[in-house]
Structures are given as structure tokens and as C-alpha cells.
Design a protein around this motif. Sequence first.
Motif, PDB file in Angstrom:
ATOM      1  N   ARG A 179       3.672  -9.607 -15.787  1.00  0.00           N
ATOM      2  CA  ARG A 179       2.660  -9.612 -14.897  1.00  0.00           C
ATOM      3  C   ARG A 179       2.702 -10.465 -13.797  1.00  0.00           C
ATOM      4  N   THR A 180       3.626 -11.427 -14.054  1.00  0.00           N
ATOM      5  CA  THR A 180       4.220 -12.343 -12.827  1.00  0.00           C
ATOM      6  C   THR A 180       5.226 -11.460 -11.902  1.00  0.00           C
ATOM      7  N   ALA A 181       6.003 -10.880 -12.480  1.00  0.00           N
ATOM      8  CA  ALA A 181       7.044 -10.083 -11.882  1.00  0.00           C
ATOM      9  C   ALA A 181       6.443  -8.873 -11.175  1.00  0.00           C
ATOM     10  N   PHE A 182       5.637  -8.036 -11.752  1.00  0.00           N
ATOM     11  CA  PHE A 182       4.764  -7.140 -11.084  1.00  0.00           C
ATOM     12  C   PHE A 182       4.186  -7.408  -9.807  1.00  0.00           C
ATOM     13  N   SER A 183       3.434  -8.647  -9.718  1.00  0.00           N
ATOM     14  CA  SER A 183       2.865  -9.238  -8.881  1.00  0.00           C
ATOM     15  C   SER A 183       3.817  -9.635  -7.822  1.00  0.00           C
ATOM     16  N   ALA A 184       4.777 -10.099  -8.123  1.00  0.00           N
ATOM     17  CA  ALA A 184       5.910 -10.577  -7.198  1.00  0.00           C
ATOM     18  C   ALA A 184       6.525  -9.438  -6.391  1.00  0.00           C
ATOM     19  N   LEU A 185       6.453  -8.223  -7.080  1.00  0.00           N
ATOM     20  CA  LEU A 185       7.029  -7.014  -6.745  1.00  0.00           C
ATOM     21  C   LEU A 185       5.975  -6.625  -5.257  1.00  0.00           C
ATOM     22  N   GLY A 186       4.648  -6.800  -5.478  1.00  0.00           N
ATOM     23  CA  GLY A 186       3.757  -6.415  -4.328  1.00  0.00           C
ATOM     24  C   GLY A 186       4.031  -7.130  -3.077  1.00  0.00           C
ATOM     25  N   THR A 187       4.828  -8.490  -3.175  1.00  0.00           N
ATOM     26  CA  THR A 187       5.203  -9.216  -2.173  1.00  0.00           C
ATOM     27  C   THR A 187       6.554  -8.773  -1.560  1.00  0.00           C
ATOM     28  N   ILE A 188       7.095  -7.811  -2.238  1.00  0.00           N
ATOM     29  CA  ILE A 188       8.515  -7.488  -1.628  1.00  0.00           C
ATOM     30  C   ILE A 188       8.549  -6.159  -1.110  1.00  0.00           C
ATOM     31  N   GLU A 189       7.617  -5.266  -1.596  1.00  0.00           N
ATOM     32  CA  GLU A 189       7.483  -3.879  -1.178  1.00  0.00           C
ATOM     33  C   GLU A 189       6.358  -3.694  -0.097  1.00  0.00           C
TER      34      GLU A 189
ATOM     35  N   PRO B 240       1.797   4.205   1.277  1.00  0.00           N
ATOM     36  CA  PRO B 240       1.166   3.989  -0.023  1.00  0.00           C
ATOM     37  C   PRO B 240       1.694   5.100  -0.859  1.00  0.00           C
ATOM     38  N   ASP B 241       2.109   6.366  -0.588  1.00  0.00           N
ATOM     39  CA  ASP B 241       2.692   7.414  -1.597  1.00  0.00           C
ATOM     40  C   ASP B 241       4.037   6.596  -2.283  1.00  0.00           C
ATOM     41  N   ASP B 242       4.738   5.886  -1.588  1.00  0.00           N
ATOM     42  CA  ASP B 242       6.190   5.499  -2.233  1.00  0.00           C
ATOM     43  C   ASP B 242       5.839   4.144  -2.827  1.00  0.00           C
ATOM     44  N   ARG B 243       4.749   3.424  -2.697  1.00  0.00           N
ATOM     45  CA  ARG B 243       4.449   2.433  -3.642  1.00  0.00           C
ATOM     46  C   ARG B 243       4.156   2.995  -4.819  1.00  0.00           C
ATOM     47  N   LYS B 244       3.214   4.040  -4.901  1.00  0.00           N
ATOM     48  CA  LYS B 244       2.816   4.419  -6.192  1.00  0.00           C
ATOM     49  C   LYS B 244       4.006   4.974  -7.017  1.00  0.00           C
TER      50      LYS B 244
ATOM     51  N   THR C 140      -9.883  -0.038 -11.065  1.00  0.00           N
ATOM     52  CA  THR C 140     -10.874   0.574 -10.452  1.00  0.00           C
ATOM     53  C   THR C 140     -11.741  -0.558  -9.345  1.00  0.00           C
ATOM     54  N   VAL C 141     -12.340  -1.623 -10.405  1.00  0.00           N
ATOM     55  CA  VAL C 141     -13.087  -2.574  -9.413  1.00  0.00           C
ATOM     56  C   VAL C 141     -12.154  -3.402  -8.533  1.00  0.00           C
ATOM     57  N   VAL C 142     -10.792  -3.558  -8.759  1.00  0.00           N
ATOM     58  CA  VAL C 142     -10.287  -4.190  -7.650  1.00  0.00           C
ATOM     59  C   VAL C 142      -9.788  -3.177  -6.432  1.00  0.00           C
ATOM     60  N   ALA C 143      -9.893  -1.810  -6.783  1.00  0.00           N
ATOM     61  CA  ALA C 143      -9.493  -0.869  -5.974  1.00  0.00           C
ATOM     62  C   ALA C 143     -10.942  -0.837  -4.816  1.00  0.00           C
ATOM     63  N   SER C 144     -11.952  -0.851  -5.629  1.00  0.00           N
ATOM     64  CA  SER C 144     -13.325  -0.725  -4.878  1.00  0.00           C
ATOM     65  C   SER C 144     -13.233  -1.840  -3.725  1.00  0.00           C
ATOM     66  N   THR C 145     -12.740  -3.096  -3.797  1.00  0.00           N
ATOM     67  CA  THR C 145     -12.508  -4.037  -2.755  1.00  0.00           C
ATOM     68  C   THR C 145     -11.752  -3.644  -1.705  1.00  0.00           C
TER      69      THR C 145
ATOM     70  N   ALA D  31      -8.515  -3.599  -1.987  1.00  0.00           N
ATOM     71  CA  ALA D  31      -7.076  -4.496  -2.321  1.00  0.00           C
ATOM     72  C   ALA D  31      -6.050  -3.423  -2.334  1.00  0.00           C
ATOM     73  N   ASP D  32      -4.799  -3.813  -2.224  1.00  0.00           N
ATOM     74  CA  ASP D  32      -3.685  -3.084  -2.418  1.00  0.00           C
ATOM     75  C   ASP D  32      -3.341  -2.664  -4.011  1.00  0.00           C
ATOM     76  N   VAL D  33      -2.452  -1.543  -4.503  1.00  0.00           N
ATOM     77  CA  VAL D  33      -2.341  -1.319  -5.594  1.00  0.00           C
ATOM     78  C   VAL D  33      -1.604  -2.031  -6.420  1.00  0.00           C
ATOM     79  N   TYR D  34      -0.780  -3.028  -5.747  1.00  0.00           N
ATOM     80  CA  TYR D  34      -0.056  -4.078  -6.690  1.00  0.00           C
ATOM     81  C   TYR D  34      -1.110  -5.166  -7.149  1.00  0.00           C
TER      82      TYR D  34
END
Length: 357
Positions: free
Chosen positions: A86-96, A101-105, A178-183, A185-188
Motif C-alpha cells: 500500500r505504501t509503495a503503491f501510493s509512492a508510485l503516484g508521486t513519481i508518475e 491517464p492511459d499510460d498511468r493505468k 469507485t467512491v474515491v473516483a467519484s471525488t 481524485a487520481d487513479v493512484y
Amino acid sequence: VAVADTKIAKSGADGSLIYRGYSIQDLFEKSTFEETAFLILNGRLPSRKELAVFTSRLRRRSHLPPEIYKVLRTLPRGAHPMDILRTAFSALGTIERGLSPDDRKISIIAKMPSLVINSYRVVRGKRPVEPKESLGQGANILYMLRGKAPSAFESWVMERVLILYMEHDFNASAFTVTVVASTLADVYSACTAGLAALKGPLHGGANEAAMQMLTKIGKAENAAAYVQQLLAAHEKIMGFGHRVYKTVDPRAQLTKQLLRRLVAETGKGEALYDLCEAVEKVVWELKKLPANLEFYAAPVFHILGVPQEVDTPLFACSRIVGWVAHYDEQLQDNRIYRPDAVYVGEKGLKYVPISER
Ligand code: ACO
């Protein structure tokens, strides 16, 4: 309660499951990780050329940036792999931040196996193993875990489990995404929240908990007494029960077949298979609860040499595809989730200054 329309997947009380209209049995028997992922993300099966392009995009993006390893090296050695992920994935969002949007997915789906296995390796003091671009998602997981190539059969088995784990309509983690997407917020951010929801033992954490239970029971002869004891204490039997499936989870049936084949082919885990069957039988007799996917995925992972605490992160390796599809679907016709709750608290209380309390 139905909260939305979805075209991605549907699980039914009759023990059915479809991804984008195709039965899980068909995809389990005939498809690959990459093809099923394309289907879930795009709503249709790919042509040969589309599949080749999609697969090559995934493989090229499968390596982790060096900054992730720096973050991982700061985490405590004994941390749970799901917390590390969870921590590493969240960190990835700060790097990418700079990716489209397509490349992020593509990137987050492609990097999950390496994030799962290499974050586990590094925090346990081992050297990371780079994913091989010549291998599929299932084979790469085993390759990075072991540091040597798995057999074609083992890779096929791992890929079957990943296909079963890939999507499951509005389960707790997909709903969270889905709830977070509805605000908006980014995919990460949305998928970090998905990982947090997945961790709990009533959801994705159940595979690790089921394996711990099987280890504790030890052998088939102990199954009845152990289950009776849990039920008498009103405790949950991990890997059993489901909100939708009341008699059969089709994914559990398919994973059970897979386990039987794995035992036959490798000669490992015969006693474990007997133990699983004994527990399944007694839980059905005493509580009429069916085994769910987690119950049979756990022993498959065990025989493939996956450490118990990596079971739930492996679930995330595949479910990330479903989360991305739900994220996209939400944004196609977005309105922020804002459910109501029935207020059952007090009303009309008079504020008393702290000096008088
Ligand atoms: N062990 C013991 N009792 C159970 C279990 C279980 N595993 N599952 C349900 N029950 C009981 C409930 O306590 C309830 O009993 P009661 O009527 O005496 O109060 C009754 O069976 C009915 O429960 P449901 O309403 O069907 O359960 P619910 O839909 O609320 O929860 C859940 C579903 C969370 C999956 C539940 O079955 C459970 O906790 N299972 C164990 C954890 C697990 O395996 N989770 C993985 C889910 S699948 C997945 O994530 C891929």
C-alpha cells in the motif's frame, strides 16, 4: 442495495459469474491474464494485433523506478507485505505524475507483480529480481519470487488464479475505488484506497487467514472438532461464506479443480487437499456455508511456494485490473457518492461549558 449500473462484471446468487458477458468458466479454461485484462478494461476481446500491442505495453512498463526502492528501504523489516504494498503503491503516484491517464493505468497494472514481490523481497532484506519482459504476469510472479523460471504448468496455474481474482463487480474494494473516483481524485489515490479495503480479513485478507487456519488444523481428522469449536465460539471460519453466493462460489469450484490438478502433477499437497475437502464438508454440514475463492486459492499459492503473508498482495496483482475498469466506468458518467445515513443519535442537547462538566 444497488448503488450503480455496471457493464464490467456480474456475480449471481445462482453461482454464476460473468466478465463483460463471458462466463468465468470459459475465461478460466481458454483465456490468458493479458487477454482477460484487455476484455475487462475495454469491454470486448482483443484482436491478435491489439493483444500483442497491449501485452508489449504492459511488459515494457513492468519495471519499478529506483525511487520506489529508496522508499522500501526505509520501511521496518517486519512490516506486513500488504502494508508495504500500500505504501509503495501510493509512492508510485508521486513519481508518475507526468504520465498520461492511459499510460498511468497500463503502468499500475504492469508494475503490480514487481511491486508485490520486490517490495516483499527488499523489506525482508533480499535483493530485488527484475521482471522478465519475455514472461506473462503469472510466470513473472513466480520467477521474481524464486529467482528462477517456473515450469510452464506452474505459470499456467498461477495465471488461472489471477483470472479468477481479476474482477467481482461491486465488492468492498471496487466500491471503495469507485467512491474515491467519484471525488475526481487520481487513479493512484483510488487504488491505494482499494488496497486498504482489500487488506481486511473479511475481504482479500481471507486467503492468508484461511491458510493460517488450515495450518492450525493440521490434518483432515481434526477438521470437524476445529470447526465445531469455532462455531461454538461464534467465530468466523475464514474462506467461507459470501454476500452473493449462498450455495456455491464458482471461483472456489474452479480453484478446487486446479488444486487437484496441481497436487496430481507435482505430487505435493495431497494431505492438504484432503484437509480442505474435510473442512469444506463439515462447514457445509454444520452451517450451510460454501467455500469461497480464498479458501482454495490459499493452498494453491502454498504449493506454488508463495509465503502465506504474500497471499493477499497477490490478490491485488490481479484485482488492480478490475479497480482500473471501475475507476474508468465511474468517470464516464460521474456524480459524487454521498449516501445518507439514518441518524439514531440524540438531539437538542444543551452545551455545558467545560468548567461546569
Ligand atoms: N464463518 C462463520 N459464520 C459465518 C461465516 C463464516 N465464514 N460467514 C457468514 N457466517 C454467518 C454469519 O455470522 C451469519 O450468522 P447469523 O445468521 O447466525 O448471524 C450468517 O452466517 C449469514 O451471514 P451472511 O449475511 O451471509 O454474511 P455477510 O454477507 O454479512 O458476510 C462475508 C459475507 C464477510 C464474506 C462472511 O461470510 C465472512 O466473514 N466470511 C469469512 C471471511 C471470508 O472468507 N471473506 C472472503 C470473502 S470472498 C472474497 O473476498 C474474494
